[in-house]
Design an enzyme around this catalytic site. Sequence first.
Site, short mmCIF file in Angstrom:
data_model
loop_
_atom_site.label_atom_id
_atom_site.label_comp_id
_atom_site.label_asym_id
_atom_site.label_seq_id
_atom_site.Cartn_x
_atom_site.Cartn_y
_atom_site.Cartn_z
N ASP A 183 -2.94 -31.91 -54.33
CA ASP A 183 -1.77 -32.78 -54.43
C ASP A 183 -1.37 -32.97 -55.87
OD1 ASP A 183 0.25 -34.53 -53.78
OD2 ASP A 183 -1.06 -36.27 -53.59
N ASP A 387 7.01 -31.09 -56.55
CA ASP A 387 5.91 -31.65 -55.76
C ASP A 387 5.33 -30.59 -54.85
OD1 ASP A 387 4.32 -33.92 -54.74
OD2 ASP A 387 5.48 -33.63 -52.92
#
Length: 503
Positions: A183, A387
């Site tokens: 992440d 992201d």
Amino acid sequence: MQQVSALPPVLLLLLLISLSSSSCCHGANAAAGDHHDFMVVPASSLLHLSQGAVCSGHKDDGLTAMPPHNRAAWVPINRPHGPCSSAGAMDNMVDNMLLWDQLRTSYILKELSDSRAGKAVPTIDANAAPAPPVVKQDSMMMEGNITMGPQPNVTCNATSSSMATSDAARSGKPGVRQTVIIDTSSDITWVQCLPCPVPQCHLQKDPLYDPADSTTYAPIPCGSRACKELGSSYGNGCSGSGQCNYAVNYSDGRATTGTYITDTLTLSDNTTSINGFRFGCSHADRGPFGDRTAGVLALGGGPQSLRAQAAPTYGDAFSYCIPLPSSIGFLSLGGPPVGLLPRFVLTPLIRNPRAPTFYIVRLEAIAVSGKRLAVPPAAFAAGAVMDSNAVITQLPAVAYAALRAAFRSFMGAYPRAAPVLNLDTCYDFTRSPKVTLPKVSLVFAGGATVPLDAASIMLGGCLAFAAIPGNGSLGFIGNIQQQNYEVLYDVGGGSVGFRRGAC
């Protein structure tokens, strides 16, 4: 206590275009070999992420420079649900991805908005009752493995120039292999640790990491710099023995708490390790996090992340290549080999000092069929978050409206289909074995142009872009548009790079 963006049950680390009334002419041009402003692809490739696909392994792009597996520190990655994964197919894949996407990006927008306004980030009570699962999303993320604990073999440690017999060889108990979520929008790496009883912890496919079995484990004292560095965002007080505790609250009600410790982190090739790696040893979490993942590998901009901890050894940079369903990608610590640098197009990296976790770039224009859309430059002024977990690219309303109009104009020969959640430009390709798509490119500040493959333009038969909800202007560059590119986060150099066809 600061929240970080919601995580799916499994983002695992070892870690799809506009025929107008003249569409027949596009087809004729394609047959004649004119592919400057459009492409012709099988319709099946625009409908399903992995149907009928066969895993082709790592891509050989013919480079004479180092391939990914010869880099100093790398991990192979693949989708949790695809032909290169051991997991089965997931039902309602597109719906799940889009629901997850809305949840995640809405939270990031709120956190960035609060930080810019100087507001305190709201916290979630870690002792509150578990929130009901809202969505299961584990199809577009990256999966792979790391090892926590002593190295299993005699090897050259990445943090030392000497050769030595590993602690595992002396103790007879090597580190344990862990499947983890990767992440880029969170800072605290964690894995579940013994003791970790169910239901306080979730089931996982890997053996639980046990600090008592590790000769390289060490607790982090409460008064230490590392513990103080957690601050109010992640710090959770001290245990009775003076050991540092951590807590992470995710935006959808998930949470993890436990002790903050150090141990050796080894990448999947068992040759690259980081000694004294700081991470959370989770003794309780609130989920669901899924039954494949042991925890999270965090690459955010904060000082606790893997990126920050690996920087002294590998440099303050990392890159990944999110693969197409039939391929295997990679995550690499440090910058690419020198021979590959000219193959990247670069754009400046923007950092928000109030929310350092997130990586932001500035989209400057969108080109369809070789022509830039008439979008005012001010529409992109707020930037876009890069992201790893956001699924589709979200654009300011004026930019999305221009893209949608151009796309629909080009695709006029194909019958429209019902929208799929926030994807409002969908098509019925059941009578079209092949589909002609316009070429679409993203143009970033500094002139970095990123042409998109067909699988990065459409998802499930729909245009894989959407307008930012509400009045927001900050966008997102989704992983659908990032796939098949090596995306370089050169934090030290202040840039983000893109290399096409890397995996």
